[in-house]
Scaffold this active site. Structure first.
Site, PDB file in Angstrom:
ATOM      1  N   ILE A  40       0.842  -1.184   0.000  1.00  0.00           N
ATOM      2  CA  ILE A  40       0.000   0.000   0.000  1.00  0.00           C
ATOM      3  C   ILE A  40       0.882   1.240   0.000  1.00  0.00           C
ATOM      4  O   ILE A  40       1.883   1.303   0.696  1.00  0.00           O
ATOM      5  CB  ILE A  40      -0.911   0.014   1.240  1.00  0.00           C
ATOM      6  N   GLY A  41       0.517   2.241  -0.788  1.00  0.00           N
ATOM      7  CA  GLY A  41       1.249   3.506  -0.743  1.00  0.00           C
ATOM      8  C   GLY A  41       1.579   4.044  -2.111  1.00  0.00           C
ATOM      9  O   GLY A  41       1.539   3.332  -3.124  1.00  0.00           O
ATOM     10  N   MET A  99       4.482   5.166  -3.366  1.00  0.00           N
ATOM     11  CA  MET A  99       5.710   4.735  -4.026  1.00  0.00           C
ATOM     12  C   MET A  99       5.579   3.376  -4.702  1.00  0.00           C
ATOM     13  O   MET A  99       5.965   3.225  -5.873  1.00  0.00           O
ATOM     14  CB  MET A  99       6.874   4.755  -3.039  1.00  0.00           C
ATOM     15  N   GLU A 152      -0.999  -9.423  -1.572  1.00  0.00           N
ATOM     16  CA  GLU A 152      -1.971  -9.241  -0.494  1.00  0.00           C
ATOM     17  C   GLU A 152      -3.105  -8.324  -0.935  1.00  0.00           C
ATOM     18  O   GLU A 152      -4.277  -8.665  -0.843  1.00  0.00           O
ATOM     19  CB  GLU A 152      -1.241  -8.645   0.706  1.00  0.00           C
ATOM     20  N   VAL A 164       8.096   3.764   6.916  1.00  0.00           N
ATOM     21  CA  VAL A 164       8.130   5.081   7.560  1.00  0.00           C
ATOM     22  C   VAL A 164       9.577   5.517   7.734  1.00  0.00           C
ATOM     23  O   VAL A 164       9.962   6.626   7.374  1.00  0.00           O
ATOM     24  CB  VAL A 164       7.420   5.034   8.929  1.00  0.00           C
ATOM     25  N   GLY A 167       1.103  -7.642   5.710  1.00  0.00           N
ATOM     26  CA  GLY A 167       1.826  -8.813   5.224  1.00  0.00           C
ATOM     27  C   GLY A 167       3.268  -8.531   4.881  1.00  0.00           C
ATOM     28  O   GLY A 167       3.933  -9.385   4.295  1.00  0.00           O
TER      29      GLY A 167
END
Length: 448
Positions: free
Chosen positions: A221-222, A224, A245, A320, A343
């Site tokens: 997720i995200g 980038m 996932e 992060v 995951g």
């Protein structure tokens, strides 16, 4: 057999469904875009008369109506399996709490947990001629939820895509206690993100050349990972496979560009395998009744052994921050939860065990601290006090910033420190060297 009569017998109003929830109950609210809507609205109207209701859910894509009542902490707790902005913004209000876990463990946790599950509610697609509802893009752990629950309520939404798969993608009318026909709201959308930033592009340009033809991909997720996916769609790569996932918009772009065939997958050949999906309408339209896409339980998708069985597995996730020891934090800012482990650890481990596999943790070298207005390094001497080590130092493989890429496997502490400092922002390197010296992980002959 005609199941329409059973359907009619179990059809109730949202208010009737909400009325079965009692003070002290444990309730499951669904998952991600499968989170219920109509029953939530009805429950919000009577929640002020209830106390100690304990609700589980995760990856909320909209704010539930129960969150908006007066003094929610006096009436219920929200127990999140995986935080997202809606949930973490309510942590300080005293009713939202995180449950640490590896996402792959979730079905087993439901089966083994000592706490009861009194009521389970989720959105589903309309019942088919054989009596089955589909969980849409939320197969995930929902079969385990249904098996555990004393009362199962499905909320039918005509806009829910039918996501084909195997075990765990469907629920039969015989397993359902109540059927609610809601207002058929549009399925929650997660924006695919704006144009890739220069930093995103720089990271993608380092990662994409490491991907061979025929590789099997997982994207986290995200922004980038999504930017990297966009670059893959525009690349010359071919015969890619998908085992992920979360199914995101970038996979649709890759498929439409002809990059995905799945022909070289060792298992689920020709199928794009995923545990859940969320994105824009483009994604939901693509998944709907698409036999190429396979929704499967997360305990299968995220199992390290499953991942390792796929040759040339490429796992791409973000973080992060990371420290000079190689510990990766992908879920908190100090003690403040941002998301969850999800995951990531499973895919980092599984990719390394895969024949020809690689895992990449991608992050910008710096961020702007909104409180101080100063530019701070995401590569830190040690993780911030209270921050979570999502990936241990022994598991981390490739780390990528806009300034370079390093494979930490097999490196001694001084090599790790030197390599990570070399891909940190130039303005932050001297300070990192000074801190590395204090921690005795900087060799005098290291580059300066």
């Amino acid at each position: 057999m005609d199941y329409s009569q059973k359907y009619k017998e179990k059809l109730v109003s949202a208010e009737k469904a909400a009325s079965v929830i009692k003070s002290g109950d444990w309730v499951d609210y669904g998952w991600c875009v499968g989170t219920n809507v109509a029953v939530d609205k009805a429950l919000a109207s009577r929640m002020p008369e209830l106390h100690d209701v304990k609700i589980r859910g995760g990856i909320l894509c909209h704010e539930p109506e129960i969150f908006k009542i007066e003094n929610p902490a006096e009436h219920f707790t929200w127990n999140s399996w995986h935080m997202n902005p809606v949930e973490r913004h309510n942590v300080n209000n005293g009713f939202v709490f995180m449950t640490p876990l590896r996402y792959s463990e979730l079905p087993r946790l439901y089966r083994d947990m000592k706490d009861p599950l009194n009521v389970a509610i989720c959105q589903v697609s309309p019942m088919d001629a054989h009596g089955y509802f589909n969980f849409g893009p939320c197969t995930s752990h929902m079969q385990a939820v249904v098996d555990k629950a004393d009362v199962v309520i499905v909320e039918v939404n005509k806009n829910m895509p039918v996501c084909l798969g195997g075990t765990g993608a469907y629920i039969h009318i015989d397993q359902v206690d109540m059927v609610v026909e809601g207002e058929n709201p549009a399925i929650d959308e997660i924006p695919a993100g704006g144009p890739a930033s220069d930093i995103d592009k720089a990271v993608a340009e380092l990662v994409v050349p490491e991907i061979p033809n025929g590789a099997c991909l997982q994207l986290g997720i995200g922004g980038m990972p999504n930017a990297i996916g966009q670059m893959i769609a525009q690349s010359d790569l071919k015969d890619l496979g998908i085992h992920t996932e979360m199914y995101v918009d970038a996979f649709v772009d890759m498929a439409n560009a002809g990059k995905i065939t799945g022909r070289r997958k060792n298992i689920d050949q020709g199928r794009q395998t995923y545990a859940f999906g969320a994105g824009t309408k483009k994604l939901y339209d693509y998944l709907d009744n698409n036999p190429e896409c396979m929704a499967a339980p997360v305990e299968y998708v995220n199992d390290v052994r499953t991942i390792a069985s796929l040759d040339n597995f490429i796992s791409i996730n973000n973080a992060v921050d990371i420290d000079l020891f190689g510990q990766v934090n992908a879920e908190s800012a100090g003690i403040n939860n941002i998301s969850g482990a999800g995951g990531q650890q499973d895919f980092v481990l599984g990719a390394y065990l895969s024949n020809g596999g690689k895992s990449f943790i991608c992050l910008s070298s710096t961020f702007m601290n909104k409180k101080t207005g100063k530019l701070e390094s995401r590569i830190r001497p040690t993780l911030q006090q209270g921050s979570i080590a999502t990936d241990t130092r022994t598991n981390t493989m490739y780390i990528v910033t806009e300034f370079g890429m390093v494979n930490l496997k097999g490196l001694t502490m001084w090599q790790r420190a030197e390599s990570l400092i070399n891909i940190a922002h130039p303005e932050c390197r001297d300070e990192l060297i000074a801190e590395a010296e204090k921690m005795n992980i900087w060799r005098r002959s290291n580059k300066r």
